[in-house]
Design an enzyme around this catalytic site. Structure first.
Site, PDB file in Angstrom:
ATOM      1  N   ASP A  13     -22.217 -22.891  24.105  1.00  0.00           N
ATOM      2  CA  ASP A  13     -22.197 -23.778  22.873  1.00  0.00           C
ATOM      3  C   ASP A  13     -22.448 -25.267  23.162  1.00  0.00           C
ATOM      4  O   ASP A  13     -21.923 -26.056  22.648  1.00  0.00           O
ATOM      5  CB  ASP A  13     -20.510 -23.700  22.378  1.00  0.00           C
ATOM      6  CG  ASP A  13     -20.279 -22.310  22.264  1.00  0.00           C
ATOM      7  OD1 ASP A  13     -20.730 -21.164  21.600  1.00  0.00           O
ATOM      8  OD2 ASP A  13     -19.126 -22.009  22.763  1.00  0.00           O
ATOM      9  N   LYS A  16     -28.034 -25.125  22.582  1.00  0.00           N
ATOM     10  CA  LYS A  16     -29.281 -24.844  22.726  1.00  0.00           C
ATOM     11  C   LYS A  16     -30.070 -24.238  21.214  1.00  0.00           C
ATOM     12  O   LYS A  16     -31.347 -24.459  21.327  1.00  0.00           O
ATOM     13  CB  LYS A  16     -29.117 -23.413  23.732  1.00  0.00           C
ATOM     14  CG  LYS A  16     -28.213 -23.839  24.923  1.00  0.00           C
ATOM     15  CD  LYS A  16     -28.135 -22.643  25.815  1.00  0.00           C
ATOM     16  CE  LYS A  16     -26.964 -21.536  25.185  1.00  0.00           C
ATOM     17  NZ  LYS A  16     -25.668 -21.975  25.196  1.00  0.00           N
ATOM     18  N   GLY A  40     -23.748 -17.229  19.621  1.00  0.00           N
ATOM     19  CA  GLY A  40     -23.689 -17.772  18.125  1.00  0.00           C
ATOM     20  C   GLY A  40     -24.582 -19.150  18.273  1.00  0.00           C
ATOM     21  O   GLY A  40     -24.077 -20.238  18.672  1.00  0.00           O
ATOM     22  N   HIS A  41     -25.819 -18.979  17.834  1.00  0.00           N
ATOM     23  CA  HIS A  41     -26.566 -20.220  18.032  1.00  0.00           C
ATOM     24  C   HIS A  41     -26.980 -20.885  16.490  1.00  0.00           C
ATOM     25  O   HIS A  41     -27.450 -20.162  15.509  1.00  0.00           O
ATOM     26  CB  HIS A  41     -28.012 -19.991  18.624  1.00  0.00           C
ATOM     27  CG  HIS A  41     -27.964 -19.741  19.950  1.00  0.00           C
ATOM     28  ND1 HIS A  41     -28.925 -19.223  20.802  1.00  0.00           N
ATOM     29  CD2 HIS A  41     -26.724 -19.656  20.906  1.00  0.00           C
ATOM     30  CE1 HIS A  41     -28.518 -18.928  22.178  1.00  0.00           C
ATOM     31  NE2 HIS A  41     -26.973 -19.157  22.378  1.00  0.00           N
TER      32      HIS A  41
HETATM   33  P1  IMP Z   1     -18.272 -11.596  26.482  1.00  0.00           P
HETATM   34  O1  IMP Z   1     -19.448 -12.133  26.631  1.00  0.00           O
HETATM   35  O2  IMP Z   1     -17.816 -11.217  24.785  1.00  0.00           O
HETATM   36  O3  IMP Z   1     -17.870 -10.458  27.439  1.00  0.00           O
HETATM   37  O4  IMP Z   1     -16.921 -12.631  26.641  1.00  0.00           O
HETATM   38  C1  IMP Z   1     -16.637 -13.100  28.010  1.00  0.00           C
HETATM   39  C2  IMP Z   1     -16.488 -14.826  28.082  1.00  0.00           C
HETATM   40  O5  IMP Z   1     -17.745 -15.290  27.734  1.00  0.00           O
HETATM   41  C3  IMP Z   1     -15.279 -15.182  27.232  1.00  0.00           C
HETATM   42  O6  IMP Z   1     -14.871 -16.210  27.564  1.00  0.00           O
HETATM   43  C4  IMP Z   1     -16.328 -15.583  25.773  1.00  0.00           C
HETATM   44  O7  IMP Z   1     -15.435 -16.457  25.031  1.00  0.00           O
HETATM   45  C5  IMP Z   1     -17.415 -16.174  26.575  1.00  0.00           C
HETATM   46  N1  IMP Z   1     -18.546 -16.179  25.760  1.00  0.00           N
HETATM   47  C6  IMP Z   1     -19.450 -15.133  25.476  1.00  0.00           C
HETATM   48  N2  IMP Z   1     -20.564 -15.464  24.733  1.00  0.00           N
HETATM   49  C7  IMP Z   1     -20.218 -17.050  24.359  1.00  0.00           C
HETATM   50  C8  IMP Z   1     -21.030 -17.916  23.802  1.00  0.00           C
HETATM   51  O8  IMP Z   1     -21.988 -17.420  23.200  1.00  0.00           O
HETATM   52  N3  IMP Z   1     -20.554 -19.113  23.800  1.00  0.00           N
HETATM   53  C9  IMP Z   1     -19.335 -19.474  24.337  1.00  0.00           C
HETATM   54  N4  IMP Z   1     -18.686 -18.611  24.993  1.00  0.00           N
HETATM   55  C10 IMP Z   1     -19.127 -17.410  25.184  1.00  0.00           C
HETATM   56 MG    MG Z   2     -22.446 -20.740  20.583  1.00  0.00          MG
END
Ligand code: IMP
Ligand code: MG
Length: 430
Positions: A13, A16, A40-41
């Site tokens: 976040d 990017k 989520g971009h």
């Molecule tokens: P997962 O990728 O859904 O398995 O989540 C693993 C960890 O990465 C968790 O703490 C999520 O909140 C974090 N996470 C995954 N994708 C993002 C992202 O795009 N932005 C911020 N945190 C992320």
């Molecule tokens: Mg994001």
């Protein structure tokens, strides 16, 4: 320099998406190379805001080919929804604009169900995943049971057989260990076979060759990192990480490339820190403190994928330097500087205290990280609204002090400063 890797250097976040959108005006290709719909971009262009999860953030530029590499876990349902909604708003009109590697891993409902069941069961030991099935999908790949994008286009009987094989164990686990009613495989099969029609136009059978040739012809290729260095599977704050390699090095394995000459690598950091989900966050401000509330509210720090409130805190230099080293970043983009306007003071963590020792290196063991006390340098805050600033020279002296200090500490130039979500709210320093 044909290749540029834009990489998150915190916990994701960092902004990017906005950078990729801006940099895409000069690009030929934009590549998502790891992760999945956990990303989520957020893009804001001429008042229109869209959030992309799987499609590269270059969609506003019809001349840029958007590529999804074999390193991505492909949520078919999310992908189709995203394509259809982009098309509705006049993007991706030309099917040739999007290419998906035949070797991307299929992420299906059972992966999501398992991810969510595990988190539910974990109680205190929750990772705080996005619940999008990312971990289980990468597990399928590593255990060599995964279906790949090319498998979707197999004959019905073959696809159904492969699905049954892939999920035999998952279904057993869901039912007998997690006491969940597994989504029937036949139902998944009926659902995903309908996606073939939407997705067949985007197949790419040899993306590594396509990229190799593009780079050889000096085409400009942007690699769009998802998540951030501190969420890297091997070098992040394990186990509170995601399941892919979020570092610049991950581009090579995910895309089947060996860079020569070396690409340019730009690290992206917010002017403060956020984290969503569980795990250590040494510079976190209490959510009900003045600064915690200011960063959360002014920065609109809600997850773009899950809507969760992001944890907020000060910029952490040991962590940022670690991320820059891991990535070999040559420059930095500093995002959301405008959010700091109106704070009483601005703190930056310059080292950590562990017991009687002061350390400047980011501890890689969770055991050590959980014990650190940040050592802060304090800056006077400024009151000027920065959101209309157009050049570095227009920044107030206090804001300049802050960014000059960061750039001296990280020892790489700050190339871009962002002072708001729109394209025009960007300062180019070089
Ligand atoms: P997962 O990728 O859904 O398995 O989540 C693993 C960890 O990465 C968790 O703490 C999520 O909140 C974090 N996470 C995954 N994708 C993002 C992202 O795009 N932005 C911020 N945190 C992320
Ligand atoms: Mg994001």
């Amino acid at each position: 320099m044909p290749a540029l890797i834009v990489i998150g250097s915190q916990w994701g976040d960092e902004g990017k998406g906005k950078l990729i959108d801006i940099l895409s005006s000069k690009a030929d290709f934009a590549v998502r190379y790891q992760g999945g719909a956990n990303a989520g971009h957020t893009l804001k262009v001429q008042g229109e805001q869209i959030i992309v999860h799987l499609i590269p953030s270059a969609v506003f530029h019809p001349q840029v080919k958007c590529l999804i590499s074999g390193g991505v876990v492909l949520d078919l349902e999310g992908l189709c929804e995203e394509i259809q909604s982009l098309k509705k708003s006049g993007k991706l009109e030309n099917d040739k604009q999007l290419l998906i590697s035949d070797s991307a891993t299929l992420l299906l409902d059972q992966h999501k169900q398992l991810d969510q069941a595990r988190e539910e069961r974990a109680e205190k030991a929750k990772i705080g995943t996005t619940g999008k099935g990312i971990g289980p999908a990468y597990e399928s790949r590593a255990s060599r049971r995964a279906l790949l994008f090319s498998d979707l286009f197999e004959e019905d009987t073959v696809l159904l057989r492969k699905l049954k094989e892939q999920f035999k164990e998952t279904q057993y686990l869901l039912k007998n260990f997690y006491n969940k009613e597994p989504i029937p495989i036949d139902q998944t099969f009926e659902k995903i076979k309908n996606y073939r029609e939407i997705l067949k136009a985007y197949r790419c059978s040899n993306m590594s060759l396509l990229l190799y040739q593009a780079l050889k012809q000096n085409k400009k290729v942007l690699f769009e990192g998802a998540q951030g260095a501190l969420l890297d599977l091997y070098h992040g704050t394990y186990p509170y990480v995601t399941s892919s390699s979020t570092l610049a090095g991950g581009v090579l394995s995910a895309c089947g490339l060996a860079f020569s000459p070396a690409p340019k690598i730009m690290a992206v950091a917010k002017a403060y820190s956020t984290r969503v989900g569980a795990g250590p966050f040494p510079t976190e401000c209490p959510a009900d403190s003045f600064s915690g509330r200011h960063l959360q509210e002014t920065g609109q720090e809600f997850g773009a994928t899950t809507g969760r409130r992001r944890r907020c805190g000060w910029l952490d230099l040991p962590a940022l330097k670690y991320a820059i080293r891991l990535n070999g970043a040559g420059s930095l983009a500093l995002m959301k500087l405008d959010v700091l306007t109106g704070l009483k003071e601005i703190k930056v963590c310059v080292a950590y205290q562990i017991g009687s020792k002061t350390v400047e290196d980011f501890p890689v063991q969770l055991r050590d990280l959980s014990k650190v006390q940040p050592v802060y340098k304090s800056f006077k805050a400024w009151e000027e609204d920065l959101s209309a600033v157009q050049a570095k020279e227009e920044l107030s002296a206090l804001a300049l002090d802050y960014i000059n200090f960061i750039s001296e500490e990280v020892k790489i130039p700050i190339e871009i400063i962002s002072v708001g979500p729109s394209r025009s709210q960007t300062l180019y320093l070089y």
